[in-house]
Every structure is written in C-alpha cells, then in structure tokens.
Design a protein around this motif. Structure first.
Motif, PDB file in Angstrom:
ATOM      1  N   TYR A  78      19.870  33.021  38.795  1.00 34.16           N
ATOM      2  CA  TYR A  78      19.984  34.117  39.767  1.00 34.16           C
ATOM      3  C   TYR A  78      19.360  35.417  39.296  1.00 34.16           C
ATOM      4  N   SER A  92      16.497  35.978  38.384  1.00 26.64           N
ATOM      5  CA  SER A  92      15.138  36.143  38.910  1.00 26.64           C
ATOM      6  C   SER A  92      15.156  36.746  40.317  1.00 26.64           C
ATOM      7  N   PHE A  93      16.359  36.787  40.919  1.00 23.00           N
ATOM      8  CA  PHE A  93      16.510  37.376  42.248  1.00 23.00           C
ATOM      9  C   PHE A  93      17.299  38.682  42.235  1.00 23.00           C
ATOM     10  N   ALA A 100      21.500  38.714  44.144  1.00 23.07           N
ATOM     11  CA  ALA A 100      20.575  37.576  44.123  1.00 23.07           C
ATOM     12  C   ALA A 100      20.515  36.899  45.484  1.00 23.07           C
ATOM     13  N   SER A 125      18.662  39.159  48.033  1.00 24.83           N
ATOM     14  CA  SER A 125      17.224  39.152  47.785  1.00 24.83           C
ATOM     15  C   SER A 125      16.601  37.835  48.239  1.00 24.83           C
ATOM     16  N   PHE A 126      17.269  36.740  47.947  1.00 31.56           N
ATOM     17  CA  PHE A 126      16.786  35.417  48.362  1.00 31.56           C
ATOM     18  C   PHE A 126      16.671  35.341  49.882  1.00 31.56           C
ATOM     19  N   ILE A 176      13.781  37.292  51.287  1.00 31.03           N
ATOM     20  CA  ILE A 176      12.490  36.618  51.068  1.00 31.03           C
ATOM     21  C   ILE A 176      12.281  35.500  52.087  1.00 31.03           C
ATOM     22  N   ARG A 210      14.548  27.276  38.332  1.00 29.20           N
ATOM     23  CA  ARG A 210      13.878  28.387  37.657  1.00 29.20           C
ATOM     24  C   ARG A 210      12.475  28.621  38.222  1.00 29.20           C
ATOM     25  N   ARG A 267      11.840  31.154  42.517  1.00 31.59           N
ATOM     26  CA  ARG A 267      11.366  32.500  42.844  1.00 31.59           C
ATOM     27  C   ARG A 267       9.841  32.558  42.851  1.00 31.59           C
ATOM     28  N   ASP A 311       7.528  33.462  46.147  1.00 30.54           N
ATOM     29  CA  ASP A 311       6.608  34.595  46.100  1.00 30.54           C
ATOM     30  C   ASP A 311       5.179  34.159  46.447  1.00 30.54           C
TER      31      ASP A 311
END
Length: 238
Positions: A23, A25-26, A33, A36-37, A40, A224, A227, A231
């Motif tokens: 999480y 990475s978000f 997290a 943000s997810f 996106i 992992r 993200r 992107d």
C-alpha cells in the motif's frame, strides 16, 4: 500483462491496502492508499475492478470509510461468487486435507518444542534461585546468627518476563506453521471463486491465496507491480 488488465476484470484483495510493502506505493496508510487507488482507476477505461462483499467488509476494518467519497467507492464492484454453481477439481480437496494434516503435525511439534524450552528454562531458574537463596542464608547466619531470615529473594518478575517471551515466540511459530501459505477463511475462498467465475486477474499479497489460485489456473499479479502498471495505462490513455 498490461494488455490483459486494460481489458480485463481485476479481483482485488484486502491485502493490497493492508500490507505495508504494497500500500505504500499508493499512500502512507490504508485509507490514503485506497483513496489514491480509486482515483487512479476512476480515470481508466475498459478495466473493471471487483471485490467479494466479504472482502469489502473486511477492508472496512482497516480504513476510515468516511474519508472515501461514495463516487469513488463504487469504482470497486462488489460481487459474491456463485458458490452453489461453481465447481472445482476434486484433487484440490485431497491436497487441502493433506496440507491441513501436515500443518497440524507441524504445529504440534512447535508446541512440544516450546514446552521443552519452558521446562528447561524453569529448571535453570529454579537451580539459580536456590543457589542464591542458599548463599543468602549462609551470609545471614554468619552475620546475624540470632536472626532468623524468612524473606525470599524475589524472582517472579524475571520468571514472568521469560514466560511472556516464550508465549509470544510460540504464537509466532504456531501461526507460521498452521496459517501461512494456506487458505484459512471464507473470505479467501470467496476471492478465489470469484476470480475463477469471472476468469479475472487476481491481485493479492497473500501467499496462501496465490498458491491455490495457481493450482486452479487462475491468473494473478504481483501486487508490487500494480501501481506501475496502472500508471502506465494512464499514460497510454492520455
């Protein structure tokens, strides 16, 4: 894999937002997290994201739902698997039973080892304390021959500290022996069944779920990488 995700059905596990290795990475915490997810994936087209209701309810225990706007929450579709219509190969039942039996034996050995260590430590503590008491009594009689010493040297605190450490170690090893690498909840089963029903791509950080998804031929993605893939899909869209 990006192509599959772009036009695929993605099955999301709670661990994406509860495992720090994933999480972060978000966002800085599970709530950030998840938000943000959702922001996106709200910008993506052609990709749908699913969660079984049981997994979604589990996720609510780790986040502040009030901080997630409703229009973002609906980006994850809640759908239960068709439990009474799906079928799985019989060999999985055999393997699951064999795995459980092996883990029970392993857990028993862990418990036996913990008991032996506790007994050994108890004996050593008793011997050390008895030696200290004897030395203390001898000194007291020599210095104060007319005074009868009845006070015992306290050792309870030391014993309790060792006991707490032993129990913590037992719990850690016992959990590893019985629960790591296995599906051990109805939520895990819902996740696998839904991914199979939808022919979706499973995203989870749970090694046990990945293990059994692999046996069933279910596609899965290292969380992992999620993200970075999302992107990249956004860049291609723009």
């Amino acid at each position: 894999m990006e192509k599959d995700i772009k036009h695929g059905r993605i099955i999301i596990d709670t661990s994406i937002f509860t495992n720090p290795e994933v999480y972060q990475s978000f966002g800085l915490n599970p709530t950030e997290a998840l938000r943000s997810f959702l922001e996106i994936i709200s910008k993506l087209e052609g990709t749908s994201f699913y969660m079984p209701p049981s997994i979604y309810q589990e996720l609510l225990n780790f986040i502040e739902a009030k901080d997630i706007p409703p229009d973002l929450q609906i980006r994850i579709i809640q759908k239960p698997p068709k439990r009474y219509e799906l079928s799985v190969p019989a060999f999985l039942l055999y393997e699951l039973i064999e795995d459980v039996r092996h883990r029970i034996d392993k857990g028993l050995r862990v418990a036996e080892e913990a008991v032996r260590k506790k007994i050994d430590k108890g004996l050593k503590i008793s011997e050390a304390m008895e030696k200290r008491r004897k030395t203390s009594r001898e000194k007291s009689v020599f210095l104060f021959p007319d005074v009868r010493m009845t006070e015992e040297i306290p050792y309870k605190t030391e014993s309790e500290s060792l006991e707490a450490a032993a129990i913590a170690d037992l719990r850690k090893k016992y959990r590893a022996a019985l629960r790591e690498g296995i599906i051990d909840s109805k939520e895990d089963v819902d996740l696998i069944l839904l991914a199979k029903e939808l022919d979706g791509i499973l995203v989870t950080a749970d090694a046990g779920i990945v293990k059994w998804a692999d046996k069933l031929g279910i596609r899965y993605l290292d969380p992992r990488m999620l993200r970075g893939i999302l992107d990249k899909l956004l860049q291609e869209k723009n």
